[in-house]
Motif scaffolding. Structure first.
Motif, PDB file in Angstrom:
ATOM      1  N   GLU A   1      41.515  31.187  55.244  1.00  0.00           N
ATOM      2  CA  GLU A   1      42.236  32.226  55.989  1.00  0.00           C
ATOM      3  C   GLU A   1      43.681  31.778  56.156  1.00  0.00           C
ATOM      4  OE1 GLU A   1      40.592  35.117  57.135  1.00  0.00           O
ATOM      5  OE2 GLU A   1      40.959  35.254  59.294  1.00  0.00           O
ATOM      6  N   ILE A   2      44.592  32.711  55.922  1.00  0.00           N
ATOM      7  CA  ILE A   2      46.002  32.394  56.078  1.00  0.00           C
ATOM      8  C   ILE A   2      46.425  32.809  57.478  1.00  0.00           C
ATOM      9  CG2 ILE A   2      48.310  32.820  55.195  1.00  0.00           C
ATOM     10  CD1 ILE A   2      46.867  33.667  52.553  1.00  0.00           C
TER      11      ILE A   2
ATOM     12  N   SER B   1      38.599  32.475  48.400  1.00  0.00           N
ATOM     13  CA  SER B   1      40.024  32.787  48.325  1.00  0.00           C
ATOM     14  C   SER B   1      40.309  34.153  48.949  1.00  0.00           C
ATOM     15  CB  SER B   1      40.459  32.795  46.866  1.00  0.00           C
ATOM     16  OG  SER B   1      41.517  33.692  46.676  1.00  0.00           O
ATOM     17  N   PRO B   2      41.404  34.268  49.715  1.00  0.00           N
ATOM     18  CA  PRO B   2      41.705  35.579  50.318  1.00  0.00           C
ATOM     19  C   PRO B   2      41.979  36.665  49.277  1.00  0.00           C
ATOM     20  CG  PRO B   2      43.468  34.001  50.764  1.00  0.00           C
ATOM     21  CD  PRO B   2      42.352  33.245  50.143  1.00  0.00           C
ATOM     22  N   TYR B   3      42.571  36.295  48.148  1.00  0.00           N
ATOM     23  CA  TYR B   3      42.876  37.315  47.129  1.00  0.00           C
ATOM     24  C   TYR B   3      41.586  37.880  46.540  1.00  0.00           C
ATOM     25  CZ  TYR B   3      47.366  35.106  47.586  1.00  0.00           C
ATOM     26  OH  TYR B   3      48.508  34.588  48.096  1.00  0.00           O
TER      27      TYR B   3
ATOM     28  N   ARG C   1      35.531  39.554  57.510  1.00  0.00           N
ATOM     29  CA  ARG C   1      36.112  38.355  58.099  1.00  0.00           C
ATOM     30  C   ARG C   1      35.053  37.275  58.187  1.00  0.00           C
ATOM     31  NH1 ARG C   1      40.680  38.940  61.637  1.00  0.00           N
ATOM     32  NH2 ARG C   1      41.562  41.020  61.480  1.00  0.00           N
TER      33      ARG C   1
ATOM     34  N   LYS D   1      37.320  28.199  56.967  1.00  0.00           N
ATOM     35  CA  LYS D   1      36.310  28.444  57.997  1.00  0.00           C
ATOM     36  C   LYS D   1      35.031  27.715  57.623  1.00  0.00           C
ATOM     37  CE  LYS D   1      37.758  33.177  58.870  1.00  0.00           C
ATOM     38  NZ  LYS D   1      37.329  34.557  58.671  1.00  0.00           N
TER      39      LYS D   1
ATOM     40  N   TYR E   1      47.249  27.560  56.416  1.00  0.00           N
ATOM     41  CA  TYR E   1      45.943  28.154  56.120  1.00  0.00           C
ATOM     42  C   TYR E   1      44.865  27.174  56.530  1.00  0.00           C
ATOM     43  CZ  TYR E   1      46.118  25.190  51.967  1.00  0.00           C
ATOM     44  OH  TYR E   1      46.197  24.135  51.128  1.00  0.00           O
TER      45      TYR E   1
ATOM     46  N   GLN F   1      35.529  30.073  53.622  1.00  0.00           N
ATOM     47  CA  GLN F   1      36.550  31.093  53.419  1.00  0.00           C
ATOM     48  C   GLN F   1      37.908  30.565  53.874  1.00  0.00           C
ATOM     49  OE1 GLN F   1      36.490  34.812  55.715  1.00  0.00           O
ATOM     50  NE2 GLN F   1      35.489  35.659  53.912  1.00  0.00           N
TER      51      GLN F   1
ATOM     52  N   ILE G   1      47.482  41.574  44.754  1.00  0.00           N
ATOM     53  CA  ILE G   1      46.491  40.587  45.187  1.00  0.00           C
ATOM     54  C   ILE G   1      46.164  39.660  44.002  1.00  0.00           C
ATOM     55  CG2 ILE G   1      45.487  41.787  47.156  1.00  0.00           C
ATOM     56  CD1 ILE G   1      43.392  42.975  45.342  1.00  0.00           C
TER      57      ILE G   1
ATOM     58  N   LYS H   1      38.774  37.876  47.996  1.00  0.00           N
ATOM     59  CA  LYS H   1      38.106  38.636  49.058  1.00  0.00           C
ATOM     60  C   LYS H   1      38.672  40.056  49.134  1.00  0.00           C
ATOM     61  CE  LYS H   1      39.033  38.015  53.453  1.00  0.00           C
ATOM     62  NZ  LYS H   1      39.110  37.423  54.804  1.00  0.00           N
ATOM     63  N   PHE H   2      40.010  40.167  49.068  1.00  0.00           N
ATOM     64  CA  PHE H   2      40.601  41.507  49.150  1.00  0.00           C
ATOM     65  C   PHE H   2      40.145  42.350  47.964  1.00  0.00           C
ATOM     66  CE2 PHE H   2      44.185  39.512  51.723  1.00  0.00           C
ATOM     67  CZ  PHE H   2      43.573  39.873  52.905  1.00  0.00           C
TER      68      PHE H   2
END
Lengths: 69, 217, 281
Positions: free
Chosen positions: B49-50, C107-109, B189, B60, B57, B47, C188, C111-112
């Protein structure tokens, strides 16, 4: 992680063959409708993906594209 | 038996406890099997993370022992959902459901992150409280009707108390869905998509099954 | 049967194209041609494709297969007139699929998008209320029984209008550009779709086409009953255009507002079920 053209070709042929066989078996009444549907549900996604991958799959003789200086 | 999810395809009997497969429960069963398989064969993702307030960034990593434990928990969760999908016995269903709650906590609890652990703790509290209405409903139903077999209850004759059904739904929502509103955002998370997905999937499946159960009995 | 799958996906994509066109015309833009979504699906399938390094490769690819498979199954369920409970199960499973799409890449996007998808589970509960309301009248959830009931008693749209509204809102929350489409809203990037590019995205387009077709087809069958096939297609388009009007004139709600509004709708529907339970013997 590029896939080999051969692998994709095998996948495409296999899924297409399975669908055609199931379709013929259904029209001739060899298998019931639900069985044909079960086969389509499994093979159709594979067909969609492998068809798309096959169009662009490289034969291993490509060059790197020009990406500027 | 009332065919709310389609005609029964086949019934697997263990003495007086039986597992029945209608098109509906079979669909849910296959999906549980499929995602358990995915949890077994997938590696966890890294994953990204920013770091807040900057451009940095980082990815993990999931350590091997952590991955092994979480995969074990995800498989246990999958097995519990599989059981809950096909069980034709109300008590077995509640038992499998409570196991889903426990394993869901287990899946995220192995992650060494304060926020995730807090979320797992909150999840655990809600899931534990929910076991009271869950098993309470099974007790209520067996006390009033004398049976816990879903086909027997569906056959009619015994009036299943409405409060029993309501408590059953409350219990299942408490085991699966409600904790998400208490803990969801923080639970994600945790890296390891194949395992985290099992949390959502199992909650959803037990909810879908309880809808069938309360409309059938 | 395979031809049904291909036609349904193509017609669904055409409907999504009409959706974009109508929205554009209402907002006084020229808009893309109506077959744009079909072209999109083809275009993406010709693009070069790989799996991101951080992704969980098996899940990243597997979830695409699952997405097409569940909606193919949904189409067959509707065509065979099986239980609508299965259809609704598949609809809810689509949440898990979105979740899987979003989380598998890292990717965080994505994930959101995935987290928003699961958070908005409240949007599905009106569906169960819908089927409960239908069950009060038809006494069965098999689609063929529901259609048979309507052949005798007239369309369910007139018998249980709130249930029809509930399902209408459920379809609305799955359409792009709608007030509830928080899972792929632009802050996002593309939400859960962000990291699935190339062929994966083309497959996602096929899924979207099938999903749109199945949901609208089921809506017409459940609430209007058996009609000639051309009329069903016309009614599906009409329902979609009405949805496009809603999408064109409403902003995307913030995630919390979206969940709140959906929860309020759920509450109203539960009250309606309580009322039905009280009134219907």
């Amino acid at each position: 992680m590029a896939m080999k053209r051969k692998t994709v070709e095998y996948g495409l042929t296999a899924s297409a063959l399975i669908i055609v066989i199931a379709w013929i078996a259904l029209t001739t009444g060899a298998i019931p409708l639900w069985a044909a549907e079960a086969v389509f549900v499994v093979a159709f996604p594979a067909l969609v993906l492998t068809l798309g991958l096959w169009w662009r799959a490289g034969g291993g003789e490509e060059d790197f594209p020009f990406i500027g200086y | 038996m009332l065919s709310i999810g389609g005609q029964d395809l086949f019934v697997l009997e263990f003495g007086d406890i039986l597992h029945y497969f209608s098109p509906y429960t079979l669909t849910l069963f296959l999906l549980a099997v499929l995602f358990t398989g995915l949890a077994i064969i997938s590696r966890p993702e890294e994953q990204i993370e920013i770091a807040f307030g900057g451009d940095a960034y980082y990815a993990k990593e999931t350590t091997l022992p952590e991955m092994r434990f979480r995969r074990f928990m995800a498989i246990a969760c999958g097995l519990a959902s599989i059981g809950a999908m096909v069980s034709g016995d109300l008590f077995n269903y509640t038992l499998f459901t409570s196991m889903v709650g426990i394993t869901n906590v287990g899946i995220v609890a192995a992650v060494k992150n304060r926020h995730v652990l807090n979320a797992a703790y909150a999840y655990g509290i809600v899931a534990m409280i929910a076991t009271l209405p869950l098993f309470g409903s099974a007790a209520l139903i067996v006390a009033t009707t004398g049976t816990l077999s879903i086909p027997a209850l569906a056959a009619g004759g015994q009036a299943v108390p409405l409060v029993g059904k309501a408590l059953l739904v409350l219990g299942v929502v408490g085991e699966g869905m409600a904790p998400f509103y208490a803990a969801k955002a923080e639970m994600f998370r945790a890296p390891g998509a194949p395992y985290v997905i099992m949390c959502s999937l199992s909650s959803l499946l037990i909810f879908l099954r309880v809808v069938e159960i309360v409309t059938t009995i | 049967m395979i031809e049904y799958l291909v036609c349904a996906a193509a017609f669904g994509l055409l409907l999504l194209g009409i959706h974009r066109k109508v929205i554009a015309r209402i907002q006084m833009r020229p808009g893309p041609p109506v077959w744009q979504e079909i072209l999109h699906a083809l275009k993406f399938s010709f693009k070069s494709t790989w799996v991101p390094r951080t992704a969980s490769a098996t899940l990243f690819v597997g979830i695409v297969l699952v997405a097409i498979a569940i909606w193919s199954a949904a189409l067959f369920v509707v065509l065979a007139g099986e239980s609508i409970l299965i259809l609704i199960g598949i609809y809810m499973l689509h949440k898990i699929v979105e979740h899987g799409f979003g989380l598998s890449s890292g990717s965080p996007y994505g994930k959101f998008g995935g987290v928003r998808s699961v958070i908005s589970a409240a949007s599905e509960i009106p569906l169960f209320v819908t089927i409960t309301a239908i069950y009060f009248f038809t006494g069965s959830l098999l689609l063929r029984d529901i259609v048979a009931y309507q052949a005798v008693h007239g369309p369910l749209l007139l018998i249980v209008p709130p249930a029809a509204i509930a399902m209408y809102l459920v379809i609305l929350s799955k359409l792009p550009f709608g007030p509830f489409s928080i899972v792929e809203s632009k802050e996002i990037v593309s939400g859960y779709k962000t990291e699935h590019f190339g062929v994966w995205r083309a497959a996602l387009a096929v899924t979207d086409g099938l999903k749109t077709f199945v949901l609208l087809y089921a809506f017409v069958l459940i609430f209007l009953g058996a009609l000639p096939f051309w009329l069903i297609l016309a009614l599906m388009t009409a329902v979609l255009v009405s949805l496009s009007f809603v999408c064109a004139i409403t902003p995307v709600l913030s995630p919390y507002d979206s969940v709140t509004v959906q929860s309020i709708i759920t509450g109203l529907m539960l009250a309606y079920i309580g009322y039905l339970w009280w009134v219907v013997p």
